[in-house]
Design an enzyme around this catalytic site. Structure first.
Site, mmCIF file in Angstrom:
data_model
loop_
_atom_site.group_PDB
_atom_site.id
_atom_site.type_symbol
_atom_site.label_atom_id
_atom_site.label_comp_id
_atom_site.label_asym_id
_atom_site.label_seq_id
_atom_site.Cartn_x
_atom_site.Cartn_y
_atom_site.Cartn_z
ATOM 1 N N ASN A 118 0.474 -1.200 -0.514
ATOM 2 C CA ASN A 118 0.160 0.248 -0.076
ATOM 3 C C ASN A 118 0.922 1.219 -0.009
ATOM 4 O O ASN A 118 0.280 2.189 0.058
ATOM 5 C CB ASN A 118 -0.812 -0.238 1.802
ATOM 6 C CG ASN A 118 -1.681 -0.876 0.949
ATOM 7 O OD1 ASN A 118 -2.305 -1.175 -0.271
ATOM 8 N ND2 ASN A 118 -2.565 -0.983 2.357
ATOM 9 N N CYS B 160 -17.073 -3.188 -4.087
ATOM 10 C CA CYS B 160 -16.067 -4.653 -4.000
ATOM 11 C C CYS B 160 -16.591 -5.312 -3.225
ATOM 12 O O CYS B 160 -17.535 -5.768 -2.469
ATOM 13 C CB CYS B 160 -15.433 -3.701 -2.665
ATOM 14 S SG CYS B 160 -13.857 -3.947 -1.713
ATOM 15 N N ARG C 18 -17.248 0.560 -0.759
ATOM 16 C CA ARG C 18 -15.982 1.509 -0.353
ATOM 17 C C ARG C 18 -16.339 2.688 -1.485
ATOM 18 O O ARG C 18 -15.563 3.065 -2.627
ATOM 19 C CB ARG C 18 -15.137 0.363 -0.798
ATOM 20 C CG ARG C 18 -14.484 0.113 0.160
ATOM 21 C CD ARG C 18 -13.219 -1.312 0.073
ATOM 22 N NE ARG C 18 -12.186 -0.543 -0.277
ATOM 23 C CZ ARG C 18 -11.539 -0.934 -0.269
ATOM 24 N NH1 ARG C 18 -11.204 -2.494 -1.096
ATOM 25 N NH2 ARG C 18 -10.125 -0.802 0.222
ATOM 26 N N ASP D 254 -6.989 -4.360 7.773
ATOM 27 C CA ASP D 254 -6.539 -5.946 6.615
ATOM 28 C C ASP D 254 -5.633 -6.567 7.910
ATOM 29 O O ASP D 254 -5.472 -8.010 7.336
ATOM 30 C CB ASP D 254 -5.368 -5.073 6.365
ATOM 31 C CG ASP D 254 -5.428 -4.179 5.520
ATOM 32 O OD1 ASP D 254 -6.861 -4.037 4.490
ATOM 33 O OD2 ASP D 254 -5.193 -3.055 4.744
ATOM 34 N N ARG E 298 -1.461 -10.632 -5.141
ATOM 35 C CA ARG E 298 -1.885 -9.706 -4.722
ATOM 36 C C ARG E 298 -1.468 -8.910 -4.022
ATOM 37 O O ARG E 298 -1.175 -7.551 -4.048
ATOM 38 C CB ARG E 298 -3.908 -8.659 -4.971
ATOM 39 C CG ARG E 298 -4.479 -8.706 -6.432
ATOM 40 C CD ARG E 298 -6.033 -8.551 -5.357
ATOM 41 N NE ARG E 298 -5.668 -6.999 -5.681
ATOM 42 C CZ ARG E 298 -6.246 -6.435 -5.712
ATOM 43 N NH1 ARG E 298 -7.796 -7.114 -5.422
ATOM 44 N NH2 ARG E 298 -6.798 -4.766 -5.520
HETATM 45 N N1 EPU Z 1 -14.336 6.491 2.423
HETATM 46 C C1 EPU Z 1 -15.507 6.637 2.381
HETATM 47 N N2 EPU Z 1 -15.643 7.884 1.551
HETATM 48 C C2 EPU Z 1 -13.807 7.741 0.708
HETATM 49 C C3 EPU Z 1 -12.933 7.095 0.873
HETATM 50 C C4 EPU Z 1 -13.111 6.272 2.116
HETATM 51 O O1 EPU Z 1 -16.571 6.398 3.003
HETATM 52 O O2 EPU Z 1 -13.971 8.527 -0.739
HETATM 53 C C5 EPU Z 1 -14.914 5.508 4.271
HETATM 54 C C6 EPU Z 1 -14.653 3.882 3.372
HETATM 55 O O3 EPU Z 1 -15.685 3.265 3.094
HETATM 56 C C7 EPU Z 1 -14.456 3.234 4.577
HETATM 57 C C8 EPU Z 1 -13.005 3.925 5.528
HETATM 58 O O4 EPU Z 1 -13.279 5.414 4.484
HETATM 59 O O5 EPU Z 1 -15.053 3.026 5.607
HETATM 60 C C9 EPU Z 1 -11.822 3.602 5.137
HETATM 61 O O6 EPU Z 1 -11.107 3.357 4.219
HETATM 62 P P1 EPU Z 1 -9.973 3.676 3.263
HETATM 63 O O7 EPU Z 1 -10.540 5.246 2.032
HETATM 64 O O8 EPU Z 1 -9.083 4.561 4.335
HETATM 65 O O9 EPU Z 1 -9.715 3.396 3.031
HETATM 66 P P2 EPU Z 1 -8.509 2.876 0.823
HETATM 67 O O10 EPU Z 1 -7.796 3.981 1.477
HETATM 68 O O11 EPU Z 1 -9.520 2.499 0.170
HETATM 69 C C10 EPU Z 1 -6.837 1.575 1.983
HETATM 70 C C11 EPU Z 1 -5.990 0.774 1.563
HETATM 71 C C12 EPU Z 1 -6.658 -0.594 1.892
HETATM 72 C C13 EPU Z 1 -7.445 -0.662 3.925
HETATM 73 C C14 EPU Z 1 -7.627 0.584 3.943
HETATM 74 C C15 EPU Z 1 -7.911 0.731 5.937
HETATM 75 C C16 EPU Z 1 -4.588 1.061 -0.052
HETATM 76 C C17 EPU Z 1 -4.254 0.585 -1.466
HETATM 77 N N3 EPU Z 1 -5.622 0.534 0.209
HETATM 78 O O12 EPU Z 1 -7.754 1.943 1.762
HETATM 79 O O13 EPU Z 1 -6.130 -2.497 2.027
HETATM 80 O O14 EPU Z 1 -7.932 -1.761 4.068
HETATM 81 O O15 EPU Z 1 -6.970 2.030 3.957
HETATM 82 O O16 EPU Z 1 -6.738 0.978 6.221
HETATM 83 O O17 EPU Z 1 -3.722 1.542 0.094
HETATM 84 C C18 EPU Z 1 -5.700 -4.330 1.615
HETATM 85 O O18 EPU Z 1 -3.912 -4.032 1.754
HETATM 86 O O19 EPU Z 1 -6.014 -5.341 1.122
HETATM 87 C C19 EPU Z 1 -6.549 -2.944 1.845
HETATM 88 C C20 EPU Z 1 -7.987 -3.348 1.288
#
Ligand code: EPU
Length: 420
Positions: free
Chosen positions: A23, A116, A121, A304, A396
């Site tokens: 990430n 997703c 998401r 995670d 992945r």
């Molecule tokens: N959220 C919203 N709106 C948005 C963005 C996020 O409502 O526009 C919500 C999400 O639905 C969730 C929360 O905010 O409830 C946090 O999500 P976040 O945006 O932090 O997640 P992400 O950036 O999409 C990254 C990691 C994920 C990890 C999450 C939380 C990467 C590429 N992905 O996702 O990693 O679960 O942060 O730590 O960095 C994994 O590696 O298996 C994975 C899913």
């Protein structure tokens, strides 16, 4: 299509080196769009998601080449400003190109990711952040079409901290005219890793490592060479695996500070843990104690690792709970664990695990990356042979997982199969 065949019962014993963080790499690679030129990102893991990001950047004219663990990126020539659906649907982090494209070229056309495997998401925070920086956003045919003459500094506040929205907004703000503030920013080490890279490129960011980032936009940035941080989720998965099999493990190339909460929980569960520099050792010679966890944004217990913790608690003699506060429905692994004999009930994002029951090998299906990891761990606990289908999910995010597991004494092999 590959599957894993695992014979249960072996202990995880031995030493392995942890790879670079998926990430963090996925956040650092699109940052190379912000300044034309050549970059080397050291310690980049050789993973399917990194290939997907390389292909996406490649489709824009950016040359990416992974040699050993050095990712060479040449962003001198960019001739497309689009992230097509074919990439974004495979990997949501493709959405990260929105911020840098808008900041440097004033335009971007990026497919919406859609659903997703474990529920909605959304990307609304990303879009609102770009609007706060002065971008005009339209939705056309499943795509976000964004434009701006030059982004302007703005105040961005996230209702909940989001890793992806923070890195996207941070990249965009580095080249915006004037100052920006991102409050309630995500604190995850992968965000900080990207921020450090941006600062090295010449970005003016105060508050790196805190939840309030103050960014003074600059006119241009320069390419850099940067190291990717160790993957805390890979490390946590192996620590949990060793605990579950009542084994002993030494992890090298880790950042123990990134795992403080996980280490504390493993200690609560009865593990003996020793931390020295970039090495973590764990041993346990009895079943883990039932230990509840609740996921939270960093520095809380990572979502995670909740599926893997659920597998761990199958080996604990008693009742424990795993609550996920980050995602709405990230429990797709539970019905598969049930096929191995697990006794788990899920209500309102809370899994109640009645551990200590006998598990027996079965064929199970990977539903997503971390769910797949939990199936491998549970298969270690199960008596006899398990088959884990659709392990492309694992590829992945876990580099050379079967060779690492084999080096630790696990009886696992990868087999080609027609089964889907
Ligand atoms: N959220 C919203 N709106 C948005 C963005 C996020 O409502 O526009 C919500 C999400 O639905 C969730 C929360 O905010 O409830 C946090 O999500 P976040 O945006 O932090 O997640 P992400 O950036 O999409 C990254 C990691 C994920 C990890 C999450 C939380 C990467 C590429 N992905 O996702 O990693 O679960 O942060 O730590 O960095 C994994 O590696 O298996 C994975 C899913």
């Amino acid at each position: 299509m590959d599957k894993f065949i695992i014979n249960g019962g072996s202990k995880i014993n031995g030493k392995i080196a942890i790879s670079g963080a998926k990430n963090a790499s996925l956040a650092m690679m699109p940052a190379c769009l912000l300044a034309p030129g050549c970059y080397t990102l050291h310690n980049t893991p050789n993973l399917r998601d990194v290939w997907t990001m390389s292909r996406l950047l490649g489709s824009m004219g950016v040359h990416c080449e992974l040699n050993d663990h050095d990712l060479f990126v040449d962003s001198s020539k960019i001739d497309s400003f689009e992230a097509p659906y074919e990439h974004v649907k495979k990997m949501r982090a493709s959405f990260y190109v929105l911020g840098p494209l808008l900041a440097r070229y004033g335009r971007a056309r990026v497919s919406l990711p859609g659903g997703c495997a474990w529920g909605p998401r959304p990307v609304d925070f990303h879009l609102k952040a770009m609007e706060k920086l002065g971008a005009e956003i339209n939705l056309e045919g499943g795509y976000v079409v964004a434009s701006a003459d030059r982004l302007q500094g703005g105040k961005i506040h996230f209702d909940v901290p989001s890793v992806g929205a923070t890195v996207n907004a941070m990249m965009a703000a580095t080249l915006a005219r004037g100052s920006s503030r991102i409050s309630n920013a995500a604190l995850e080490p992968e965000v900080t890793a990207q921020a450090r890279m941006l600062v090295k490129m010449g970005a003016q960011i105060d508050g790196v490592g805190t939840n309030c980032l103050e960014i003074e936009g600059v006119d241009s940035l320069s390419p850099v060479n940067e190291h990717t941080i160790p993957d805390r989720i890979e490390a946590g998965t192996f620590l949990i695996g060793a605990a579950l099999s009542q084994g002993q493990i030494v992890l090298e190339n880790v950042n123990p500070y990134h795992l403080a909460t996980v280490i504390a929980k493993l200690e609560d569960a009865g593990c003996e843990i020793d931390v020295r520099g970039e090495t973590i050792s764990l041993k346990i010679d009895e079943p883990p104690r039932p230990t509840d966890i609740t996921t939270a944004a960093y520095p809380g217990f990572p979502t995670d690792l909740q599926a893997q913790w659920t597998a761990l608690m199958l080996g604990a003699d008693g009742v424990s709970s795993v609550r996920d506060t980050i995602y709405l429905d990230r429990f797709k692994h539970v019905p598969e664990l049930t096929r191995l004999g697990a006794d788990i009930e899920v209500n309102d994002n809370n899994a109640i695990i009645r551990g200590g029951k006998k598990l027996s090998g079965a064929t199970v299906m990977s539903t997503d990356l971390r769910a797949s990891a939990s199936l491998i761990l549970a298969a270690l606990l199960a008596e006899g042979r398990s088959e884990i289908l659709r392990i492309y999910h694992l590829d992945r995010g876990y580099e050379h997982i079967e060779s690492k597991l084999q080096a630790l004494g696990v009886d696992v092999r990868r087999v080609k199969t027609e089964e889907f």
